[in-house]
Design a protein around this motif. Sequence first.
Motif, PDB file in Angstrom:
ATOM      1  N   ALA A   7       0.832  -1.210   0.000  1.00 33.92           N
ATOM      2  CA  ALA A   7       0.000   0.000   0.000  1.00 33.92           C
ATOM      3  C   ALA A   7       0.861   1.252   0.000  1.00 33.92           C
ATOM      4  O   ALA A   7       0.536   2.254  -0.661  1.00 33.92           O
ATOM      5  CB  ALA A   7      -0.919  -0.004   1.212  1.00 33.92           C
ATOM      6  N   MET A   8       1.976   1.241   0.747  1.00 36.46           N
ATOM      7  CA  MET A   8       2.857   2.398   0.791  1.00 36.46           C
ATOM      8  C   MET A   8       3.594   2.572  -0.537  1.00 36.46           C
ATOM      9  O   MET A   8       3.823   3.690  -0.997  1.00 36.46           O
ATOM     10  CB  MET A   8       3.852   2.267   1.946  1.00 36.46           C
ATOM     11  CG  MET A   8       3.186   2.007   3.293  1.00 36.46           C
ATOM     12  SD  MET A   8       1.858   3.180   3.658  1.00 36.46           S
ATOM     13  CE  MET A   8       0.829   2.222   4.764  1.00 36.46           C
ATOM     14  N   SER A   9       3.945   1.460  -1.163  1.00 37.51           N
ATOM     15  CA  SER A   9       4.541   1.509  -2.493  1.00 37.51           C
ATOM     16  C   SER A   9       3.562   2.127  -3.488  1.00 37.51           C
ATOM     17  O   SER A   9       3.942   2.982  -4.306  1.00 37.51           O
ATOM     18  CB  SER A   9       4.924   0.097  -2.931  1.00 37.51           C
ATOM     19  OG  SER A   9       5.384   0.076  -4.262  1.00 37.51           O
ATOM     20  N   ASN A  10       2.292   1.720  -3.429  1.00 40.04           N
ATOM     21  CA  ASN A  10       1.275   2.291  -4.319  1.00 40.04           C
ATOM     22  C   ASN A  10       1.128   3.793  -4.086  1.00 40.04           C
ATOM     23  O   ASN A  10       1.025   4.580  -5.033  1.00 40.04           O
ATOM     24  CB  ASN A  10      -0.074   1.615  -4.078  1.00 40.04           C
ATOM     25  CG  ASN A  10      -0.104   0.160  -4.480  1.00 40.04           C
ATOM     26  OD1 ASN A  10       0.792  -0.323  -5.177  1.00 40.04           O
ATOM     27  ND2 ASN A  10      -1.120  -0.560  -4.039  1.00 40.04           N
ATOM     28  N   GLU A  11       1.094   4.170  -2.819  1.00 35.01           N
ATOM     29  CA  GLU A  11       0.947   5.584  -2.471  1.00 35.01           C
ATOM     30  C   GLU A  11       2.159   6.385  -2.933  1.00 35.01           C
ATOM     31  O   GLU A  11       2.034   7.504  -3.439  1.00 35.01           O
ATOM     32  CB  GLU A  11       0.751   5.708  -0.957  1.00 35.01           C
ATOM     33  CG  GLU A  11       0.765   7.117  -0.397  1.00 35.01           C
ATOM     34  CD  GLU A  11      -0.412   7.979  -0.812  1.00 35.01           C
ATOM     35  OE1 GLU A  11      -0.451   9.163  -0.414  1.00 35.01           O
ATOM     36  OE2 GLU A  11      -1.292   7.508  -1.557  1.00 35.01           O
ATOM     37  N   ALA A  12       3.342   5.821  -2.786  1.00 36.72           N
ATOM     38  CA  ALA A  12       4.559   6.518  -3.205  1.00 36.72           C
ATOM     39  C   ALA A  12       4.566   6.742  -4.711  1.00 36.72           C
ATOM     40  O   ALA A  12       4.919   7.834  -5.194  1.00 36.72           O
ATOM     41  CB  ALA A  12       5.786   5.717  -2.772  1.00 36.72           C
ATOM     42  N   ALA A  13       4.189   5.721  -5.485  1.00 40.16           N
ATOM     43  CA  ALA A  13       4.159   5.874  -6.938  1.00 40.16           C
ATOM     44  C   ALA A  13       3.186   6.976  -7.346  1.00 40.16           C
ATOM     45  O   ALA A  13       3.476   7.782  -8.243  1.00 40.16           O
ATOM     46  CB  ALA A  13       3.789   4.550  -7.599  1.00 40.16           C
ATOM     47  N   LEU A  14       2.034   7.019  -6.686  1.00 40.65           N
ATOM     48  CA  LEU A  14       1.064   8.084  -6.975  1.00 40.65           C
ATOM     49  C   LEU A  14       1.644   9.453  -6.655  1.00 40.65           C
ATOM     50  O   LEU A  14       1.508  10.407  -7.447  1.00 40.65           O
ATOM     51  CB  LEU A  14      -0.217   7.848  -6.177  1.00 40.65           C
ATOM     52  CG  LEU A  14      -1.274   8.959  -6.257  1.00 40.65           C
ATOM     53  CD1 LEU A  14      -1.762   9.126  -7.688  1.00 40.65           C
ATOM     54  CD2 LEU A  14      -2.434   8.669  -5.314  1.00 40.65           C
ATOM     55  N   LYS A  15       2.312   9.579  -5.514  1.00 40.82           N
ATOM     56  CA  LYS A  15       2.849  10.882  -5.111  1.00 40.82           C
ATOM     57  C   LYS A  15       3.974  11.340  -6.041  1.00 40.82           C
ATOM     58  O   LYS A  15       4.124  12.538  -6.300  1.00 40.82           O
ATOM     59  CB  LYS A  15       3.342  10.825  -3.663  1.00 40.82           C
ATOM     60  CG  LYS A  15       2.226  10.789  -2.637  1.00 40.82           C
ATOM     61  CD  LYS A  15       1.379  12.058  -2.683  1.00 40.82           C
ATOM     62  CE  LYS A  15       0.337  12.109  -1.582  1.00 40.82           C
ATOM     63  NZ  LYS A  15      -0.767  11.172  -1.757  1.00 40.82           N
ATOM     64  N   PHE A  16       4.793  10.419  -6.552  1.00 43.24           N
ATOM     65  CA  PHE A  16       5.807  10.803  -7.534  1.00 43.24           C
ATOM     66  C   PHE A  16       5.136  11.426  -8.763  1.00 43.24           C
ATOM     67  O   PHE A  16       5.603  12.426  -9.302  1.00 43.24           O
ATOM     68  CB  PHE A  16       6.635   9.585  -7.958  1.00 43.24           C
ATOM     69  CG  PHE A  16       7.826   9.300  -7.093  1.00 43.24           C
ATOM     70  CD1 PHE A  16       8.790  10.277  -6.850  1.00 43.24           C
ATOM     71  CD2 PHE A  16       7.996   8.042  -6.535  1.00 43.24           C
ATOM     72  CE1 PHE A  16       9.906   9.995  -6.061  1.00 43.24           C
ATOM     73  CE2 PHE A  16       9.114   7.754  -5.748  1.00 43.24           C
ATOM     74  CZ  PHE A  16      10.068   8.744  -5.512  1.00 43.24           C
ATOM     75  N   LYS A  17       4.037  10.820  -9.200  1.00 40.48           N
ATOM     76  CA  LYS A  17       3.330  11.352 -10.363  1.00 40.48           C
ATOM     77  C   LYS A  17       2.689  12.699 -10.039  1.00 40.48           C
ATOM     78  O   LYS A  17       2.803  13.663 -10.811  1.00 40.48           O
ATOM     79  CB  LYS A  17       2.267  10.359 -10.820  1.00 40.48           C
ATOM     80  CG  LYS A  17       2.809   9.053 -11.367  1.00 40.48           C
ATOM     81  CD  LYS A  17       1.689   8.025 -11.506  1.00 40.48           C
ATOM     82  CE  LYS A  17       2.242   6.672 -11.904  1.00 40.48           C
ATOM     83  NZ  LYS A  17       1.449   5.564 -11.424  1.00 40.48           N
ATOM     84  N   GLU A  18       2.002  12.771  -8.909  1.00 42.58           N
ATOM     85  CA  GLU A  18       1.277  13.988  -8.531  1.00 42.58           C
ATOM     86  C   GLU A  18       2.203  15.186  -8.327  1.00 42.58           C
ATOM     87  O   GLU A  18       1.935  16.273  -8.825  1.00 42.58           O
ATOM     88  CB  GLU A  18       0.529  13.757  -7.204  1.00 42.58           C
ATOM     89  CG  GLU A  18      -0.793  13.072  -7.307  1.00 42.58           C
ATOM     90  CD  GLU A  18      -1.479  13.003  -5.949  1.00 42.58           C
ATOM     91  OE1 GLU A  18      -2.717  13.045  -5.928  1.00 42.58           O
ATOM     92  OE2 GLU A  18      -0.795  12.911  -4.917  1.00 42.58           O
ATOM     93  N   THR A  19       3.234  14.981  -7.546  1.00 37.23           N
ATOM     94  CA  THR A  19       4.024  16.127  -7.079  1.00 37.23           C
ATOM     95  C   THR A  19       5.289  16.372  -7.887  1.00 37.23           C
ATOM     96  O   THR A  19       5.837  17.470  -7.829  1.00 37.23           O
ATOM     97  CB  THR A  19       4.436  15.948  -5.605  1.00 37.23           C
ATOM     98  OG1 THR A  19       5.328  14.836  -5.480  1.00 37.23           O
ATOM     99  CG2 THR A  19       3.218  15.709  -4.717  1.00 37.23           C
ATOM    100  N   CYS A  20       5.773  15.366  -8.615  1.00 42.60           N
ATOM    101  CA  CYS A  20       7.057  15.497  -9.328  1.00 42.60           C
ATOM    102  C   CYS A  20       6.931  15.319 -10.830  1.00 42.60           C
ATOM    103  O   CYS A  20       7.935  15.434 -11.541  1.00 42.60           O
ATOM    104  CB  CYS A  20       8.060  14.473  -8.791  1.00 42.60           C
ATOM    105  SG  CYS A  20       8.392  14.599  -7.031  1.00 42.60           S
TER     106      CYS A  20
END
Length: 343
Positions: free
Chosen positions: A217-230
């Motif tokens: 779940a944290m891996s999924n969240e991290a991938a989303l945040k890379f897309k969203e914020t970076c």
Amino acid sequence: MQQQITRMRREIDEIPDAVERLLSRGQKDIASTAEVARTLDPAFLTSVARGSSDHVCTYLKYASEILLGLPVASVGPSVASIYNAPLRLQNSLCLAVSQSGQSPDILAMVRSADRDGALTIGLTNDAASPLAASCAHTIDIQAGPELSVAATKTFVSSAVAGLWVLAEWARDEALLAAIRDLPERLAEAARIDWPEVRAAIGANPSLFTLGRGQVLAMSNEAALKFKETCQLHAESYSSAEVLHGPVSIVEEGFPVFSFATADAAESALSEVADAISAKGARVFATTTKVKSASPVEHVRTLHPLTDALSLIVSFYSMVEVFAASRGIDPDAPRHLKKVTETV
């Protein structure tokens, strides 16, 4: 010239206080919800959510299955909102997670689940939201206003609230103690921002994040945040799946970040991290069990399930700094707004 502090950074720093607020104010609702769930003794759970909230549900799926032996299935809100299809939900519990509690498709699925025989429980940051009104039981996650488009403190507070219900339901004293200890651990985690990981990613256009068990779940969240914020392409995989095909795109210097907690999956994930490192990738992991991959600083809590929460807080700290280094305002992601309402 001093760099302006982003709303995202402020909200990351507020996570320990938000969790402390939940712990101090949420006991009655958590205890009563856990008692209702225990009395019902459901055959299974379903979850309803989108985006970061759906990653919370993935985390709680593993927690439920590990703690209670109770399977959890994610139900697509479109089943109700678009297809209007009834489901066989008698003797089940339906958990809906939405920070705003406003999305029409989530509401449609919750109302459909109630109609079809499920006990509905909502986790939301707005106790006056339509979701709260639609659920039989609602838990206010007590995160306070979240202004940054990228969810951070609502993600963590939702995860803690759901985990707390499961811990009370299971009467797991070790996990309950770990939850009560979280604010201090999360404050430590917020001070970690992995400069070596940021340097390794650099100008790379793509990367992998890995997890297994609850940290998937944290891996999924991290991938989303890379897309969203970076504006960076990131794909999340289970460490049990990544060698089955995705690893083919790995080349020299390809960045990989592996989330690991001190549990039964740690050794297996470490072995995969090392195997990918041997192919030339720059692999980082939140464990000292790796040999060729690079271990990174991390905060361990009193329980493997809560370890996952400290790791995502450190990730948030890292990705906020990394976004700024790429000249991107993490508070204003391209094409996004705070509340997305889908039908």
